[in-house]
Design a protein around this motif. Sequence first.
Motif, PDB file in Angstrom:
ATOM      1  N   LEU A   1      36.545  23.257  11.168  1.00 36.20           N
ATOM      2  CA  LEU A   1      38.000  23.179  11.335  1.00 36.20           C
ATOM      3  C   LEU A   1      38.404  23.942  12.591  1.00 36.20           C
ATOM      4  CD1 LEU A   1      38.965  23.979   7.631  1.00 36.20           C
ATOM      5  CD2 LEU A   1      39.155  21.742   8.722  1.00 36.20           C
ATOM      6  N   ASP A   2      38.914  23.218  13.602  1.00 35.96           N
ATOM      7  CA  ASP A   2      39.364  23.929  14.807  1.00 35.96           C
ATOM      8  C   ASP A   2      40.854  24.248  14.762  1.00 35.96           C
ATOM      9  OD1 ASP A   2      40.686  21.546  15.422  1.00 35.96           O
ATOM     10  OD2 ASP A   2      39.215  20.933  16.928  1.00 35.96           O
ATOM     11  N   LYS A   3      41.542  23.702  13.738  1.00 37.17           N
ATOM     12  CA  LYS A   3      42.974  23.939  13.511  1.00 37.17           C
ATOM     13  C   LYS A   3      43.845  23.429  14.658  1.00 37.17           C
ATOM     14  CE  LYS A   3      42.202  27.733  10.308  1.00 37.17           C
ATOM     15  NZ  LYS A   3      42.608  29.074   9.827  1.00 37.17           N
ATOM     16  N   GLU A   4      43.288  22.572  15.481  1.00 35.51           N
ATOM     17  CA  GLU A   4      44.029  21.919  16.568  1.00 35.51           C
ATOM     18  C   GLU A   4      44.044  20.410  16.355  1.00 35.51           C
ATOM     19  OE1 GLU A   4      42.859  25.171  20.053  1.00 35.51           O
ATOM     20  OE2 GLU A   4      42.056  23.121  20.124  1.00 35.51           O
ATOM     21  N   ARG A   5      42.857  19.819  16.274  1.00 37.56           N
ATOM     22  CA  ARG A   5      42.730  18.383  16.029  1.00 37.56           C
ATOM     23  C   ARG A   5      42.102  18.101  14.666  1.00 37.56           C
ATOM     24  NH1 ARG A   5      45.681  15.109  19.569  1.00 37.56           N
ATOM     25  NH2 ARG A   5      46.043  16.426  21.375  1.00 37.56           N
ATOM     26  N   ILE A   6      41.248  19.020  14.225  1.00 39.41           N
ATOM     27  CA  ILE A   6      40.642  18.925  12.893  1.00 39.41           C
ATOM     28  C   ILE A   6      41.334  19.989  12.056  1.00 39.41           C
ATOM     29  CG2 ILE A   6      38.510  18.962  11.564  1.00 39.41           C
ATOM     30  CD1 ILE A   6      37.016  18.432  14.225  1.00 39.41           C
ATOM     31  N   ILE A   7      42.269  19.555  11.196  1.00 40.92           N
ATOM     32  CA  ILE A   7      43.238  20.479  10.625  1.00 40.92           C
ATOM     33  C   ILE A   7      43.271  20.414   9.096  1.00 40.92           C
ATOM     34  CG2 ILE A   7      44.698  20.384  12.688  1.00 40.92           C
ATOM     35  CD1 ILE A   7      46.514  18.393  11.210  1.00 40.92           C
TER      36      ILE A   7
ATOM     37  N   GLU B   1      33.464  14.717  14.350  1.00 38.40           N
ATOM     38  CA  GLU B   1      33.195  15.227  15.698  1.00 38.40           C
ATOM     39  C   GLU B   1      34.429  15.086  16.576  1.00 38.40           C
ATOM     40  OE1 GLU B   1      28.556  14.458  16.687  1.00 38.40           O
ATOM     41  OE2 GLU B   1      29.780  12.640  16.508  1.00 38.40           O
ATOM     42  N   ARG B   2      34.694  16.134  17.362  1.00 40.43           N
ATOM     43  CA  ARG B   2      35.812  16.092  18.299  1.00 40.43           C
ATOM     44  C   ARG B   2      35.296  15.937  19.718  1.00 40.43           C
ATOM     45  NH1 ARG B   2      40.495  20.728  19.498  1.00 40.43           N
ATOM     46  NH2 ARG B   2      41.368  19.650  21.335  1.00 40.43           N
ATOM     47  N   ASN B   3      35.965  15.058  20.461  1.00 38.29           N
ATOM     48  CA  ASN B   3      35.663  14.887  21.879  1.00 38.29           C
ATOM     49  C   ASN B   3      36.997  14.869  22.626  1.00 38.29           C
ATOM     50  OD1 ASN B   3      34.549  14.365  24.364  1.00 38.29           O
ATOM     51  ND2 ASN B   3      34.105  12.201  23.938  1.00 38.29           N
ATOM     52  N   GLY B   4      37.379  16.020  23.163  1.00 37.12           N
ATOM     53  CA  GLY B   4      38.682  16.129  23.826  1.00 37.12           C
ATOM     54  C   GLY B   4      39.802  15.980  22.825  1.00 37.12           C
ATOM     55  N   ASP B   5      40.668  14.993  23.038  1.00 35.75           N
ATOM     56  CA  ASP B   5      41.786  14.761  22.127  1.00 35.75           C
ATOM     57  C   ASP B   5      41.480  13.697  21.089  1.00 35.75           C
ATOM     58  OD1 ASP B   5      43.249  16.676  23.438  1.00 35.75           O
ATOM     59  OD2 ASP B   5      44.415  15.261  24.639  1.00 35.75           O
TER      60      ASP B   5
ATOM     61  N   ASP C   1      43.422  10.749  16.694  1.00 40.97           N
ATOM     62  CA  ASP C   1      43.686  11.958  17.491  1.00 40.97           C
ATOM     63  C   ASP C   1      43.847  13.201  16.619  1.00 40.97           C
ATOM     64  OD1 ASP C   1      46.039  10.777  16.555  1.00 40.97           O
ATOM     65  OD2 ASP C   1      47.263  11.525  18.202  1.00 40.97           O
ATOM     66  N   TYR C   2      44.027  13.002  15.299  1.00 43.85           N
ATOM     67  CA  TYR C   2      44.055  14.123  14.368  1.00 43.85           C
ATOM     68  C   TYR C   2      43.296  13.741  13.103  1.00 43.85           C
ATOM     69  CZ  TYR C   2      47.680  16.521  17.079  1.00 43.85           C
ATOM     70  OH  TYR C   2      48.374  17.172  18.074  1.00 43.85           O
ATOM     71  N   VAL C   3      42.580  14.705  12.535  1.00 41.70           N
ATOM     72  CA  VAL C   3      41.946  14.520  11.228  1.00 41.70           C
ATOM     73  C   VAL C   3      42.472  15.599  10.293  1.00 41.70           C
ATOM     74  CG1 VAL C   3      39.800  14.659   9.922  1.00 41.70           C
ATOM     75  CG2 VAL C   3      39.853  13.403  12.073  1.00 41.70           C
ATOM     76  N   LEU C   4      43.078  15.164   9.206  1.00 39.83           N
ATOM     77  CA  LEU C   4      43.562  16.081   8.180  1.00 39.83           C
ATOM     78  C   LEU C   4      42.516  16.149   7.071  1.00 39.83           C
ATOM     79  CD1 LEU C   4      45.630  17.790   6.612  1.00 39.83           C
ATOM     80  CD2 LEU C   4      46.730  15.648   5.889  1.00 39.83           C
ATOM     81  N   VAL C   5      41.918  17.320   6.925  1.00 42.09           N
ATOM     82  CA  VAL C   5      40.915  17.526   5.876  1.00 42.09           C
ATOM     83  C   VAL C   5      41.656  17.958   4.615  1.00 42.09           C
ATOM     84  CG1 VAL C   5      38.828  18.761   5.185  1.00 42.09           C
ATOM     85  CG2 VAL C   5      39.188  18.161   7.597  1.00 42.09           C
ATOM     86  N   SER C   6      41.667  17.076   3.633  1.00 37.99           N
ATOM     87  CA  SER C   6      42.441  17.300   2.415  1.00 37.99           C
ATOM     88  C   SER C   6      41.564  17.007   1.200  1.00 37.99           C
ATOM     89  CB  SER C   6      43.680  16.390   2.431  1.00 37.99           C
ATOM     90  OG  SER C   6      44.452  16.588   1.286  1.00 37.99           O
TER      91      SER C   6
END
Length: 466
Positions: free
Chosen positions: A155-161, A241-245, A264-269
């Motif tokens: 979780l980077d709390k920017e894009r993987i939230i 996996e995140r690659n930039g935005d 552009d966003y992944v919400l882990v729920s």
Amino acid sequence: MSKYDVAVIGSGPGGYVAAIRCAQLGMKTAIIEKYNTLGGTCLNVGCIPSKALLDSSHHYDDAMRHFEEHGIDIPGDIKINFEKMIARKQKVVDQTCDGVAFLMKKNNIDVFTGMGSFVDATHIKIEGEETQTIEAAKTIIATGSKPATLPFIELDKERIITSTEALSLKEIPKHMIVIGGGVIGLELGQVYRRLGADVTVIEYMDRITPGMDKVLSKELTKVLKKQGVKFQLSHAVNKVERNGDEVTVTAKNKKGEEVSFTGDYVLVSVGRRPYTDKLNATAAGVKVNERGQIEVNEHLQTNVSNIYAIGDVVRGAMLAHKAEEEGVFVAETIAGQKPHINYNLIPNVIYTWPEVASVGQTEEQLKEAGANYKVGQFPMRALGRSRASGDIDGLIKIIADKATDEVLGVHMIGARVADLISEAVTAMEFRASAEDIARMSHAHPTYAEAVKEAALAATDDRALHV
């Protein structure tokens, strides 16, 4: 050193309600909160802010899709001021948290800000701006929960939230991928779908809201699909996996094939985990099980007789109102009273639109138990009130014992069912029969008439309006 009859660690709905009830019962009470605001997850980053965004996005969705049919013409383009929407959400949160602070003062409860941890069974160290220790004859652990994740997700709390970050984004996502088809993911997914994001929900099970009655899962899926939410069921996520935005989610479908989704966003729920970090429970001798839950008996008492635990840190559903009931229960138990909680009658609610609510046994549970039951069901679209408001999606389902007619479960999806479920809870608390509900007068035209009609349907299949 300050001495208290009761110290409560955690100021969420369970904790602050427990503190108030202890104070009402004449106990000198302290509450300890590690954050600068009271209210815990629910008030700060959970129930309250999510409902604020759900309501704001609902207004926008109505304006975009429904105002015209009501004869409301708005000149010019309707635009979202997302920054203002988030600011309104925060204002609601601040007002609510300030209200809890007021209640602490009103009830003469001492508030300590800092991380509370056990020194031993009767002493608690509080590390904040300064470190101090208090003594408490009884302690109630109400430290709540945190968002859970999967072991391979960073979780980077920017894009993987998580839900916490999803409540305070700086922009509306283009494509939000939601991992998990439970309450939190569906509510926040609907918020951003209404605001224009593409939303894809990836769920491991073969249906969303797997703990609810299957008819609710099926109906909610149908309605959300109609609103543009995409579902990938029976998919096991194995990589994010995140690659930039951009963020790519890889999963295996039920055929064992690997598929990928990019947004552009992944919400882990994927649920929540009990939060006992830094509590130092072992110093007090309190047992914590392999799932991180604090073990308690039927009185919510830990293995250490003067320490109790409530809410998300103990067994059972992670619900704010369940924690509140347990907070009152423990306070009254400590005072020598004999309170009770019927856990079967703790309602469960999803605040999407239409709303979803449930109490008691599901049909699947009753089948598995071999129970002899009957079912009455009524569609919301058959109501005059639903047609007047345009909220025709959904249904009410009542399950009753075939021999005694006692109501065993009530399952709802439709407008305002989050409020209607209380009628079912009240009826079931007094062990009402389906016929009891069917014979009660319900105001016309209201959504509540659907409850009466479903009860009539369960009583010799005699619903009047279908």
